[in-house]
Design a protein around this motif. Structure first.
Motif, PDB file in Angstrom:
ATOM      1  N   ILE A 107      14.038   0.651  15.383  1.00 28.76           N
ATOM      2  CA  ILE A 107      13.418   1.846  14.806  1.00 28.76           C
ATOM      3  C   ILE A 107      12.845   1.509  13.441  1.00 28.76           C
ATOM      4  CG2 ILE A 107      13.787   4.221  14.042  1.00 28.76           C
ATOM      5  CD1 ILE A 107      16.165   4.361  15.954  1.00 28.76           C
ATOM      6  N   MET A 108      11.582   1.856  13.246  1.00 24.79           N
ATOM      7  CA  MET A 108      10.932   1.758  11.941  1.00 24.79           C
ATOM      8  C   MET A 108      10.579   3.167  11.496  1.00 24.79           C
ATOM      9  SD  MET A 108       8.406  -1.511  12.640  1.00 24.79           S
ATOM     10  CE  MET A 108       7.728  -1.532  10.973  1.00 24.79           C
ATOM     11  N   SER A 109      11.013   3.562  10.303  1.00 24.14           N
ATOM     12  CA  SER A 109      10.666   4.864   9.752  1.00 24.14           C
ATOM     13  C   SER A 109       9.584   4.674   8.698  1.00 24.14           C
ATOM     14  CB  SER A 109      11.887   5.546   9.136  1.00 24.14           C
ATOM     15  OG  SER A 109      11.490   6.699   8.422  1.00 24.14           O
ATOM     16  N   LEU A 110       8.410   5.231   8.952  1.00 23.29           N
ATOM     17  CA  LEU A 110       7.312   5.159   7.984  1.00 23.29           C
ATOM     18  C   LEU A 110       7.216   6.442   7.167  1.00 23.29           C
ATOM     19  CD1 LEU A 110       4.538   3.398  10.114  1.00 23.29           C
ATOM     20  CD2 LEU A 110       6.336   2.391   8.700  1.00 23.29           C
ATOM     21  N   MET A 111       8.304   7.166   7.098  1.00 21.64           N
ATOM     22  CA  MET A 111       8.332   8.408   6.339  1.00 21.64           C
ATOM     23  C   MET A 111       8.375   8.127   4.843  1.00 21.64           C
ATOM     24  SD  MET A 111      11.028  10.488   8.720  1.00 21.64           S
ATOM     25  CE  MET A 111      11.103  11.854   7.560  1.00 21.64           C
ATOM     26  N   ASN A 112       7.918   9.091   4.065  1.00 22.76           N
ATOM     27  CA  ASN A 112       8.035   8.989   2.616  1.00 22.76           C
ATOM     28  C   ASN A 112       9.496   9.031   2.195  1.00 22.76           C
ATOM     29  OD1 ASN A 112       5.295   8.794   1.829  1.00 22.76           O
ATOM     30  ND2 ASN A 112       5.016  11.000   2.095  1.00 22.76           N
ATOM     31  N   GLY A 113       9.751   8.616   0.960  1.00 28.46           N
ATOM     32  CA  GLY A 113      11.102   8.701   0.424  1.00 28.46           C
ATOM     33  C   GLY A 113      11.905   7.438   0.639  1.00 28.46           C
ATOM     34  N   HIS A 143       4.577  24.088   3.433  1.00 29.43           N
ATOM     35  CA  HIS A 143       5.617  23.637   2.523  1.00 29.43           C
ATOM     36  C   HIS A 143       5.515  22.121   2.382  1.00 29.43           C
ATOM     37  CE1 HIS A 143       8.550  27.266   2.370  1.00 29.43           C
ATOM     38  NE2 HIS A 143       7.280  27.660   2.365  1.00 29.43           N
ATOM     39  N   THR A 144       5.943  21.604   1.256  1.00 31.46           N
ATOM     40  CA  THR A 144       5.753  20.205   0.905  1.00 31.46           C
ATOM     41  C   THR A 144       7.030  19.399   1.152  1.00 31.46           C
ATOM     42  OG1 THR A 144       6.538  20.374  -1.387  1.00 31.46           O
ATOM     43  CG2 THR A 144       4.252  21.050  -0.961  1.00 31.46           C
ATOM     44  N   GLU A 145       6.964  18.133   0.750  1.00 25.45           N
ATOM     45  CA  GLU A 145       8.130  17.249   0.835  1.00 25.45           C
ATOM     46  C   GLU A 145       8.823  17.119  -0.522  1.00 25.45           C
ATOM     47  OE1 GLU A 145       7.326  14.058   4.286  1.00 25.45           O
ATOM     48  OE2 GLU A 145       5.934  13.831   2.622  1.00 25.45           O
ATOM     49  N   ILE A 146       8.748  18.154  -1.353  1.00 31.04           N
ATOM     50  CA  ILE A 146       9.300  18.066  -2.711  1.00 31.04           C
ATOM     51  C   ILE A 146      10.810  17.835  -2.698  1.00 31.04           C
ATOM     52  CG2 ILE A 146       9.563  20.572  -2.909  1.00 31.04           C
ATOM     53  CD1 ILE A 146       8.659  18.027  -5.714  1.00 31.04           C
ATOM     54  N   ASP A 147      11.506  18.321  -1.661  1.00 32.79           N
ATOM     55  CA  ASP A 147      12.954  18.070  -1.595  1.00 32.79           C
ATOM     56  C   ASP A 147      13.245  16.580  -1.479  1.00 32.79           C
ATOM     57  OD1 ASP A 147      14.281  20.756  -1.538  1.00 32.79           O
ATOM     58  OD2 ASP A 147      12.886  21.032   0.109  1.00 32.79           O
ATOM     59  N   MET A 148      12.356  15.856  -0.790  1.00 32.94           N
ATOM     60  CA  MET A 148      12.535  14.415  -0.627  1.00 32.94           C
ATOM     61  C   MET A 148      12.156  13.655  -1.890  1.00 32.94           C
ATOM     62  SD  MET A 148      10.342  11.999   1.842  1.00 32.94           S
ATOM     63  CE  MET A 148       8.984  12.454   0.780  1.00 32.94           C
ATOM     64  N   PHE A 149      11.211  14.190  -2.657  1.00 26.65           N
ATOM     65  CA  PHE A 149      10.759  13.536  -3.881  1.00 26.65           C
ATOM     66  C   PHE A 149      11.684  13.907  -5.050  1.00 26.65           C
ATOM     67  CE2 PHE A 149       6.328  13.676  -1.834  1.00 26.65           C
ATOM     68  CZ  PHE A 149       6.437  12.378  -1.367  1.00 26.65           C
ATOM     69  N   SER A 150      11.336  14.928  -5.791  1.00 26.69           N
ATOM     70  CA  SER A 150      12.137  15.299  -6.963  1.00 26.69           C
ATOM     71  C   SER A 150      13.514  15.821  -6.579  1.00 26.69           C
ATOM     72  CB  SER A 150      11.393  16.349  -7.789  1.00 26.69           C
ATOM     73  OG  SER A 150      10.285  15.776  -8.441  1.00 26.69           O
ATOM     74  N   GLY A 151      13.619  16.489  -5.422  1.00 23.66           N
ATOM     75  CA  GLY A 151      14.933  16.964  -5.011  1.00 23.66           C
ATOM     76  C   GLY A 151      15.939  15.837  -4.888  1.00 23.66           C
ATOM     77  N   THR A 152      15.505  14.727  -4.275  1.00 26.82           N
ATOM     78  CA  THR A 152      16.377  13.556  -4.136  1.00 26.82           C
ATOM     79  C   THR A 152      16.724  12.967  -5.494  1.00 26.82           C
ATOM     80  OG1 THR A 152      15.542  13.011  -1.937  1.00 26.82           O
ATOM     81  CG2 THR A 152      16.507  11.209  -3.214  1.00 26.82           C
ATOM     82  N   LEU A 153      15.734  12.866  -6.387  1.00 24.66           N
ATOM     83  CA  LEU A 153      15.983  12.275  -7.704  1.00 24.66           C
ATOM     84  C   LEU A 153      16.893  13.150  -8.556  1.00 24.66           C
ATOM     85  CD1 LEU A 153      12.442  10.840  -8.449  1.00 24.66           C
ATOM     86  CD2 LEU A 153      14.534   9.527  -8.085  1.00 24.66           C
ATOM     87  N   ILE A 154      16.755  14.469  -8.462  1.00 22.03           N
ATOM     88  CA  ILE A 154      17.650  15.361  -9.198  1.00 22.03           C
ATOM     89  C   ILE A 154      19.085  15.162  -8.730  1.00 22.03           C
ATOM     90  CG2 ILE A 154      18.263  17.783  -9.567  1.00 22.03           C
ATOM     91  CD1 ILE A 154      15.203  18.380  -9.316  1.00 22.03           C
ATOM     92  N   ARG A 155      19.262  15.082  -7.398  1.00 23.76           N
ATOM     93  CA  ARG A 155      20.611  14.873  -6.854  1.00 23.76           C
ATOM     94  C   ARG A 155      21.180  13.544  -7.311  1.00 23.76           C
ATOM     95  NH1 ARG A 155      21.858  11.887  -2.692  1.00 23.76           N
ATOM     96  NH2 ARG A 155      19.764  11.955  -1.789  1.00 23.76           N
ATOM     97  N   MET A 156      20.385  12.474  -7.213  1.00 25.15           N
ATOM     98  CA  MET A 156      20.859  11.158  -7.643  1.00 25.15           C
ATOM     99  C   MET A 156      21.149  11.135  -9.139  1.00 25.15           C
ATOM    100  SD  MET A 156      18.412   8.540  -5.513  1.00 25.15           S
ATOM    101  CE  MET A 156      18.566   8.323  -3.734  1.00 25.15           C
TER     102      MET A 156
END
Length: 319
Positions: free
Chosen positions: A96-102, A264-277
Motif C-alpha cells: 500500500i502506498m498512500s499519496l495523501m497529504n500530511g 470542507h478542507t484538510e485543515i485538521d490534517m495540517f494545522s490540526g495535527t501540528l497543534i496536537r503535536m
C-alpha cells in the motif's frame, strides 16, 4: 516481486496523475476502487484527465482483493470511512502506498491492516479541476517519491515499484529519507496552502507581500520546531526536496480550491495535527492555531452560517 494488478482508491486530483501514468502500461491490470453510485458513474463516464477520457476498470473492494499494489489517493477526511474498503482490498502480499497529504495517513492505514503492508510515499503534483476534468502539467510535475521507513532501502518492493513506474511518463524517485521527504512536503503544504487560503489569492502573494511571508515563516518555524523534537532532520532533504511544482502566480493550492468549491478542507490534517503535536511536545503553535480557526470559520461561512440577510434579525453587539 512483480506488480501486475494495481488498484487506485480515489480518482480526484492526485488519483488522476496515477491513472494517467499507469494507463500507458498494457501489461498490468489497472482499476479504480469504487462501488455504489460513484462506481456506476466512473464506469459510465470514465476519468477526465488533461482533456482526455481514461477508462480504467472499476472494481468493488472485493473485486480488487489481493491487488499487488494499492495506491490510496483520498482526501484526509475520507480516510476513516474508507478503512473497510482498504481492508477488503488488502491481501497477504498487497503493498500500500498512500499519496495523501500530511504525515500520519500511513499510521491510520497501518492500524487497520498492519504496518508491514505500507511503503511510505508522497506526491507533488499541482493538479486542479476544471469543467472538463482534472488538469496538471506533466512536464513540471515533481511526481511520486517513495521509500522504506526502515532499512533495507533497496527492498524488492521498492525495486518493483521502480520497474512499474519506469515504463510510464510518471515522474518518480526512490529515497532513503522518506520520513524527512514527507515532512518536507508537509512543510510546503502548511506554509503555502494555508495563508493563501485565508487571503483568497494566488500563490504570487508570497512573492509580492512581506506580510504574507511573515505568516508563512511563522507557520514554518512552528513546524520545524516540532519536526526537530520528533527527530526529523529536514536538512537531509532540503537540497533535493525543498520545492514544489512550478506554477503560475495565479495558482490556487488545494485548501483554497476546496474553499472556492464550498467544500470542507484538510485543515485538521495540517494545522490540526501540528497543534496536537505541539501540545504533546510542549511547543507553542500560535500561527497554526490562528490558521486553523480562520479556515474553520471560512468553512462555516461556506456552509451559510453567517448569512444574516433574513428580515427578523436579533440585534448583537461586539464583546
Amino acid at each position: 516481486m512483480d506488480i501486475k494488478k494495481v488498484a487506485v482508491l480515489g480518482a480526484g486530483a492526485v488519483g488522476s496523475y496515477v491513472i494517467w501514468g499507469l494507463s500507458a502500461r498494457r501489461d498490468i491490470e489497472l482499476g479504480v476502487v469504487a462501488d455504489g453510485p460513484r462506481g456506476e458513474r466512473l464506469a459510465k463516464d470514465g476519468c477526465a484527465i488533461n482533456g482526455k477520457i481514461y477508462r480504467p476498470a472499476v472494481w468493488t473492494p472485493q473485486e480488487a482483493h489481493d491487488a499487488d499494489l494499492l495506491i490510496v489517493c483520498l482526501k484526509y477526511g475520507a480516510l476513516p470511512g474508507a478503512l473497510d474498503s482498504i481492508k477488503a482490498v488488502t491481501g497477504p502480499h498487497t503493498t500500500i502506498m498512500s499519496l495523501m497529504n500530511g504525515v500520519d495517513s500511513e499510521d491510520i492505514i497501518a492500524s487497520a491492516v498492519g504496518g508491514e503492508h505500507l511503503l511510505y510515499s508522497l506526491i507533488k503534483v499541482a493538479s486542479h479541476k476544471e469543467a472538463d476534468g482534472f488538469h496538471f502539467d506533466p512536464a513540471t510535475t515533481v511526481g511520486i517519491i517513495f521509500g522504506e521507513k526502515e532499512p533495507p532501502c533497496d527492498s524488492p518492493r521498492v525495486k518493483a515499484v521502480e520497474a512499474l513506474f519506469g515504463g510510464t511518463e510518471l515522474h518518480f524517485r526512490a529515497t532513503d529519507c522518506i520520513r524527512e521527504e514527507m515532512w518536507s512536503k508537509f512543510r510546503l503544504n502548511v506554509c503555502n496552502n494555508l495563508p493563501q487560503a485565508i487571503l483568497g489569492a494566488g500563490v504570487g502573494c508570497y512573492r509580492d507581500s512581506v506580510h504574507m511571508k511573515v505568516v508563512s515563516d511563522g507557520l514554518r518555524r512552528e513546524l520545524e520546531a516540532i519536526a526537530a523534537a520528533k527527530g526529523i532532520d529536514m536538512q537531509k532533504v532540503d537540497a533535493v526536496s525543498g520545492k514544489g511544482c512550478a506554477v503560475k502566480p495565479s495558482a490556487r493550492y488545494s485548501t483554497l480550491q476546496d474553499l472556492d468549491a464550498g467544500r470542507h478542507t484538510e485543515i485538521d490534517m495540517f494545522s490540526g495535527t501540528l497543534i496536537r503535536m505541539g501540545k504533546e511536545l510542549g511547543i507553542p503553535t500560535p500561527y497554526n492555531e490562528f490558521a486553523y480557526h480562520m479556515i474553520k470559520a471560512l468553512e462555516e461561512k461556506s456552509d451559510g452560517k453567517f448569512d444574516y440577510s433574513g428580515p427578523n434579525q436579533e440585534m448583537t453587539w461586539a464583546k
